[in-house]
Scaffold this motif. Sequence first.
Motif, short mmCIF file in Angstrom:
data_model
loop_
_atom_site.label_atom_id
_atom_site.label_comp_id
_atom_site.label_asym_id
_atom_site.label_seq_id
_atom_site.Cartn_x
_atom_site.Cartn_y
_atom_site.Cartn_z
N TYR A 188 -5.22 9.35 -4.73
CA TYR A 188 -6.51 9.69 -5.35
C TYR A 188 -6.32 10.30 -6.75
O TYR A 188 -7.19 11.02 -7.22
CB TYR A 188 -7.29 10.66 -4.45
CG TYR A 188 -7.61 10.07 -3.10
CD1 TYR A 188 -8.66 9.17 -2.95
CD2 TYR A 188 -6.84 10.36 -1.98
CE1 TYR A 188 -8.94 8.59 -1.71
CE2 TYR A 188 -7.11 9.78 -0.75
CZ TYR A 188 -8.16 8.90 -0.62
OH TYR A 188 -8.43 8.33 0.60
N LYS B 275 -3.80 -3.70 -0.66
CA LYS B 275 -2.58 -3.04 -0.19
C LYS B 275 -1.41 -3.24 -1.15
O LYS B 275 -0.32 -3.67 -0.75
CB LYS B 275 -2.22 -3.55 1.21
CG LYS B 275 -3.07 -2.91 2.30
CD LYS B 275 -2.62 -1.50 2.57
CE LYS B 275 -3.38 -0.84 3.69
NZ LYS B 275 -2.94 0.54 3.91
N ASN C 279 -6.77 14.23 1.02
CA ASN C 279 -7.64 13.68 2.05
C ASN C 279 -7.26 14.37 3.36
O ASN C 279 -6.08 14.36 3.71
CB ASN C 279 -7.40 12.17 2.16
CG ASN C 279 -8.16 11.53 3.30
OD1 ASN C 279 -9.08 12.12 3.86
ND2 ASN C 279 -7.78 10.32 3.65
N ASP D 154 2.01 12.06 -2.08
CA ASP D 154 1.04 10.98 -1.93
C ASP D 154 -0.11 11.28 -2.89
O ASP D 154 -0.87 12.22 -2.67
CB ASP D 154 0.59 10.95 -0.46
CG ASP D 154 -0.55 9.98 -0.20
OD1 ASP D 154 -1.13 9.45 -1.16
OD2 ASP D 154 -0.87 9.78 0.99
N ASN E 167 0.18 15.88 -0.23
CA ASN E 167 -0.91 14.99 -0.65
C ASN E 167 -1.90 15.79 -1.51
O ASN E 167 -2.49 16.75 -1.05
CB ASN E 167 -1.61 14.44 0.61
CG ASN E 167 -2.89 13.68 0.32
OD1 ASN E 167 -3.85 13.79 1.08
ND2 ASN E 167 -2.92 12.92 -0.74
N GLY F 90 0.82 -1.20 0.00
CA GLY F 90 0.00 0.00 0.00
C GLY F 90 0.86 1.26 0.00
O GLY F 90 2.09 1.21 0.19
N LYS G 176 -7.47 2.82 -4.16
CA LYS G 176 -8.53 3.80 -4.41
C LYS G 176 -9.00 3.72 -5.85
O LYS G 176 -10.20 3.75 -6.13
CB LYS G 176 -8.01 5.21 -4.11
CG LYS G 176 -7.28 5.37 -2.81
CD LYS G 176 -8.18 5.15 -1.62
CE LYS G 176 -7.36 5.21 -0.33
NZ LYS G 176 -8.16 4.91 0.85
N SER H 148 -1.18 4.00 -5.23
CA SER H 148 -1.52 2.61 -4.94
C SER H 148 -2.75 2.20 -5.71
O SER H 148 -3.42 3.03 -6.34
CB SER H 148 -1.72 2.39 -3.44
OG SER H 148 -2.93 2.95 -3.00
#
Length: 386
Positions: free
Chosen positions: A201, A239, A170, A198, A166, A95, A231, A228
């Motif tokens: 999304y 993961k 989130n 990150d 990110n 993940g 999502k 990853s």
Amino acid sequence: MTVLATRLRGFGTTIFAEMTALAQRTGAINLGQGFPDTDGPAEIVEAAVAALRAGHNQYAPATGVPALKTAVAEHQRRRYGIEVDPDEGVLVTFGATEAIAAALLGLCEPSDDVLTLEPYYDSYAATIAMAGGRRRPVTLRPPDFALDPDALAAAITPATRLVLLNSPHNPTGRVLDRAELELIAALCRERDLIAITDEVYEHLVFDGEHIPLVTLPGMAQRTLTISSLGKTFSLTGWKVGWASGPPPLVAAAATAKQFLSFAGGTPLQHAAANALGRADVHGRRLAAELSAKRDRLCAGLEAAGLAVHRPAGTYFVNADIRPLGESDGRAFCWSLPERAGVVAVPTVAFYDDHEAGSHLVRFAFCKRDEVLDEAIVRLRALTPRS
Ligand SMILES: Cc1ncc(COP(=O)(O)O)c(C=O)c1O
């Protein structure tokens, strides 16, 4: 007697686990934790079954199954025009969570300050602490959660060495625009900072577009990009994640990762390689579905009397509870199962500056329409507290 190591004090059970346990205990509809209530694509699940049957059941190479590393490099080139070396420029992880932890453990010195946006995904604070660094949050404020250049400048210290970014973000659902990213890139260039981004999304954007920080001038050699499968393909339990970027940054994360989990999930890595080729088509379809769900839940929350901060991406929406005569998001969330049979997450859990987020509550809309509709009916019955 406290046995927990000092650096982990204050990091009890995550708010997601707490709220999911609350939903299970009370039978409330769980709009707290961000996991879809439908399965991922059948053909990808079948690819995993085929990989299990084909005997892909031993340790993967430490940096990942070559087919998946190639698929990650191809995804980055096809979608964003980013050149990544599939061999030395990609690290497969458990993940995005493990990629973030490995990156910080591999790149952060104990004396380093790490700049993040707040509210932040909760693993950031814990992994920065595990690496011995210090977090320096830049607060994003409603209604639009835009990046404030003065707040960004104020968060920089002589010890800042890393930026942990990110976007799509989130819990706010903000998608940073080019001007905001340019501010961050300029800072990284001036101060010779390393950026860890990150982007889990990346495919779930409804308004605007996702721009990877690594595509901005001068960022290719200093950015480690993380994403990853979970999502994009509604396979959060698999993961399978990855980090990509310049070989020295990838090697630093890989050094830490080999002593965290070494390697694993081999059949799922094979299936992920197969899936990633379809990320654009699948991501577009999922984003269209989620955009309609966003509209559905936003309208429902407004009808329930909350002030909604409409997200441009992710599958979360934040609502201000003050129109209901309340200001304590934590108390609101703990009482919500009893009052309305719904679970949400107090956004303040992701802020150091509690004042900035105390009145916000996060709802996840990655749920079936009938579940959202039932939650909306229940929330509309909420009566303001006198
Ligand atoms: C911003 C962010 N980063 C990372 C993760 C974790 O990703 P993974 O499940 O791939 O570890 C999540 C999951 O909710 C997230 O919201």
